[in-house]
Scaffold this motif. Sequence first.
Motif, PDB file in Angstrom:
ATOM      1  N   LEU A 377       0.349  -1.029  -0.221  1.00 12.59           N
ATOM      2  CA  LEU A 377       0.006   0.023   0.225  1.00 12.59           C
ATOM      3  C   LEU A 377       0.549   1.486  -0.153  1.00 12.59           C
ATOM      4  O   LEU A 377       0.020   2.605  -0.695  1.00 12.59           O
ATOM      5  CB  LEU A 377      -0.680   0.210   1.312  1.00 12.59           C
ATOM      6  CG  LEU A 377      -1.933  -0.549   0.811  1.00 12.59           C
ATOM      7  CD1 LEU A 377      -2.857  -1.175   2.418  1.00 12.59           C
ATOM      8  CD2 LEU A 377      -3.611   0.185  -0.361  1.00 12.59           C
ATOM      9  N   GLN A 378       2.371   0.988   0.312  1.00 10.26           N
ATOM     10  CA  GLN A 378       2.918   2.163   0.744  1.00 10.26           C
ATOM     11  C   GLN A 378       3.172   2.876  -0.368  1.00 10.26           C
ATOM     12  O   GLN A 378       3.564   3.384  -0.869  1.00 10.26           O
ATOM     13  CB  GLN A 378       3.981   2.146   2.222  1.00 10.26           C
ATOM     14  CG  GLN A 378       4.750   3.379   2.410  1.00 10.26           C
ATOM     15  CD  GLN A 378       6.303   2.981   3.211  1.00 10.26           C
ATOM     16  OE1 GLN A 378       6.204   2.407   4.327  1.00 10.26           O
ATOM     17  NE2 GLN A 378       6.916   2.687   2.359  1.00 10.26           N
ATOM     18  N   ASP A 379       3.560   1.597  -1.126  1.00 12.34           N
ATOM     19  CA  ASP A 379       4.988   1.931  -3.029  1.00 12.34           C
ATOM     20  C   ASP A 379       3.968   2.192  -3.657  1.00 12.34           C
ATOM     21  O   ASP A 379       3.790   2.971  -4.678  1.00 12.34           O
ATOM     22  CB  ASP A 379       5.262  -0.054  -3.324  1.00 12.34           C
ATOM     23  CG  ASP A 379       6.133  -0.608  -2.787  1.00 12.34           C
ATOM     24  OD1 ASP A 379       6.985   0.559  -1.455  1.00 12.34           O
ATOM     25  OD2 ASP A 379       6.801  -1.294  -2.258  1.00 12.34           O
ATOM     26  N   GLY A 383       3.998   7.881  -6.896  1.00 13.96           N
ATOM     27  CA  GLY A 383       3.554   9.175  -8.225  1.00 13.96           C
ATOM     28  C   GLY A 383       2.039   9.540  -8.197  1.00 13.96           C
ATOM     29  O   GLY A 383       1.147  10.014  -8.717  1.00 13.96           O
ATOM     30  N   ARG A 384       2.061   9.799  -7.375  1.00 17.60           N
ATOM     31  CA  ARG A 384       0.540  10.295  -6.080  1.00 17.60           C
ATOM     32  C   ARG A 384       1.151  11.261  -5.913  1.00 17.60           C
ATOM     33  O   ARG A 384       1.780  11.634  -5.037  1.00 17.60           O
ATOM     34  CB  ARG A 384      -0.347   8.606  -5.350  1.00 17.60           C
ATOM     35  CG  ARG A 384      -0.934   8.246  -6.612  1.00 17.60           C
ATOM     36  CD  ARG A 384      -1.788   6.825  -5.209  1.00 17.60           C
ATOM     37  NE  ARG A 384      -2.702   7.868  -4.721  1.00 17.60           N
ATOM     38  CZ  ARG A 384      -3.211   7.357  -3.811  1.00 17.60           C
ATOM     39  NH1 ARG A 384      -3.347   6.103  -3.635  1.00 17.60           N
ATOM     40  NH2 ARG A 384      -4.107   8.426  -2.775  1.00 17.60           N
ATOM     41  N   GLU A 385      -0.181  12.276  -5.837  1.00 17.97           N
ATOM     42  CA  GLU A 385      -0.018  13.357  -4.911  1.00 17.97           C
ATOM     43  C   GLU A 385      -0.948  12.750  -3.376  1.00 17.97           C
ATOM     44  O   GLU A 385      -1.730  12.749  -3.665  1.00 17.97           O
ATOM     45  CB  GLU A 385      -0.953  14.712  -5.924  1.00 17.97           C
ATOM     46  CG  GLU A 385       0.084  15.216  -6.891  1.00 17.97           C
ATOM     47  CD  GLU A 385      -0.621  15.919  -7.205  1.00 17.97           C
ATOM     48  OE1 GLU A 385      -1.287  16.567  -7.305  1.00 17.97           O
ATOM     49  OE2 GLU A 385       0.182  17.010  -8.257  1.00 17.97           O
ATOM     50  N   VAL A 428       7.552  10.283  -4.928  1.00 16.85           N
ATOM     51  CA  VAL A 428       8.664   9.655  -5.740  1.00 16.85           C
ATOM     52  C   VAL A 428       8.928   8.442  -5.313  1.00 16.85           C
ATOM     53  O   VAL A 428      10.015   7.979  -6.282  1.00 16.85           O
ATOM     54  CB  VAL A 428       9.453  11.143  -6.630  1.00 16.85           C
ATOM     55  CG1 VAL A 428       8.981  11.932  -6.941  1.00 16.85           C
ATOM     56  CG2 VAL A 428      10.102  11.355  -5.264  1.00 16.85           C
ATOM     57  N   GLU A 429       9.209   8.107  -4.577  1.00 18.75           N
ATOM     58  CA  GLU A 429      10.023   7.095  -3.873  1.00 18.75           C
ATOM     59  C   GLU A 429       9.324   6.885  -2.285  1.00 18.75           C
ATOM     60  O   GLU A 429       9.073   7.365  -1.829  1.00 18.75           O
ATOM     61  CB  GLU A 429      11.761   7.411  -3.649  1.00 18.75           C
ATOM     62  CG  GLU A 429      12.626   6.201  -3.125  1.00 18.75           C
ATOM     63  CD  GLU A 429      13.723   7.120  -2.783  1.00 18.75           C
ATOM     64  OE1 GLU A 429      13.566   8.245  -2.861  1.00 18.75           O
ATOM     65  OE2 GLU A 429      14.728   5.989  -2.545  1.00 18.75           O
ATOM     66  N   GLY A 437       8.732  12.482  -0.962  1.00 19.96           N
ATOM     67  CA  GLY A 437       7.991  14.009  -2.349  1.00 19.96           C
ATOM     68  C   GLY A 437       8.629  15.202  -2.485  1.00 19.96           C
ATOM     69  O   GLY A 437       9.466  15.348  -2.298  1.00 19.96           O
ATOM     70  N   VAL A 438       8.280  15.283  -3.173  1.00 20.01           N
ATOM     71  CA  VAL A 438       8.649  16.811  -4.135  1.00 20.01           C
ATOM     72  C   VAL A 438       6.985  17.776  -3.820  1.00 20.01           C
ATOM     73  O   VAL A 438       5.626  17.649  -4.385  1.00 20.01           O
ATOM     74  CB  VAL A 438       8.511  16.753  -4.837  1.00 20.01           C
ATOM     75  CG1 VAL A 438      10.653  15.714  -5.224  1.00 20.01           C
ATOM     76  CG2 VAL A 438       8.026  16.272  -6.210  1.00 20.01           C
ATOM     77  N   PRO A 439       6.909  18.898  -3.726  1.00 17.37           N
ATOM     78  CA  PRO A 439       6.065  20.239  -3.821  1.00 17.37           C
ATOM     79  C   PRO A 439       5.567  19.456  -5.454  1.00 17.37           C
ATOM     80  O   PRO A 439       5.970  19.921  -5.936  1.00 17.37           O
ATOM     81  CB  PRO A 439       6.741  21.276  -3.684  1.00 17.37           C
ATOM     82  CG  PRO A 439       7.577  20.927  -2.810  1.00 17.37           C
ATOM     83  CD  PRO A 439       8.406  19.976  -3.301  1.00 17.37           C
TER      84      PRO A 439
END
Length: 440
Positions: A377-379, A383-385, A428-429, A437-439
């Motif tokens: 579930l974490q993986d 790609g999601r926000e 992202v990871e 993540g990235v903003p």
Amino acid sequence: MTAQKKLFVKTYGCQMNVYDSERMTEALAGQGYVATDRPDDADMILLNTCHIREKAAEKVYSELGRYKDLKAEKPDLRIGVAGCVAQAEGEEILRRQPLVDLVVGPQSYHRLPELEAKARTGAKALDTDFPAEDKFAALKGRGPKAKRGPTAFLTVQEGCDKFCAFCVVPYTRGAEVSRPVAQVLDEARDLVDRGVREITLLGQNVNAYHGAGEGGDWSLARLVRALDRIEGLERIRYTTSHPNDMDDDLIAAHGDCASLMPYLHLPVQAGSDRILKRMNRKHTAEAYLRLIERLRAARPDLHLSGDFIVGFPEETEEDFQATMALVEAVGYGSAFSFKYSTRPGTPAAERDQVPEAEKDDRLQRLQALLTRQQRALQDAMVGREVDVLFEKPGRLPGQMVGKSEYLHAVHVEADDISAGDLRRVRIVESGPNSLRGVPA
Ligand code: 5AD
Ligand code: SF4
């Protein structure tokens, strides 16, 4: 003004103890205490204990023994025991460990200032009553109104009337009591004024909440709906719940309260109806699965968490397989799993026990499955926000860490993010215990 004294509080166990330790610290601030994180610096050491794990009392006695030299050096040091072990052991603590000056049960924390004053005189102070007066009202407002971090706990309910056959909680925390609605809403507003943006409502059986409010007793759903309307309160969570107290309105609230987060800790303990019955859980595996379906119909992205016990008395391999099948059917985002161990005074303690090696083997298999589900579930977040409420700096320079709506820890490198910010982040990871993540 009284001279400043230092208080070291060590907290064990659940989130309710974390909340209680904060309230006790505030209550003792009125007696001139400031918190310290060093026991050797303290004028008072308070152990806020937990009784849920095996040999809990023995562990407290051995922890207390470690303060012997400290007390010999500092005769004015006072040592107190609070929490569920204090409630369960009571006077026995004073008999067995002469180092202890003060014993206070969870229902008597508002009496702590008087108990502390008594202990200061050199007398032993003990209170493990279940008093009739309102503990929370009496605790309120004694301490300074300090600024708070972005997340906070708020106890709305205490005690449990369910009497699961393995559990000490109904004995240590007593019968179910709910705080009045107005008191809860006031405390929530006060927390928001002090910078809190996420509140986790706490109770041993939080969804059995039935606090007195306008027009009669309010359910947890009604309380959540009122909290949802508080300006500045962005997130609400609640824990821990019993499946039988999940009413229609609370299920619906998961669909229509924007601030109610899509994460729910809903313990089932086991998947075999025979064992559930022996546990006195008062629900079947099927009823639990149907409940999860209804919750997911209201909130399709809901992440579930649970508690499991393996090796409950008389559990066979076939019973255990029913637990594995239930876990497969639900797909948990996180979970806690334990080997059954006896708690003196509870019904299951008297029954035929499963051999330890069997318990170890079952726990390993269950945990392997739960870890796989959690990781999957974490993986799947990559790609999601997600929305992240940032709490504090991370380990790397320029990094901040916060929680997603699903309670995943998320690390982001950005120099324009502060604690308390709620930001949209693209994942992202996925690492072992957190996401990056990235903003967005
Ligand atoms: N043995 C093992 N686990 C227990 N729990 C409570 N009592 C026991 C026990 N005697 C677990 C339950 C509960 C969680 C807080 O601790 O799973 O939900
Ligand atoms: Fe213990 Fe929870 Fe059962 Fe109450 S509902 S007896 S707290 S396990």
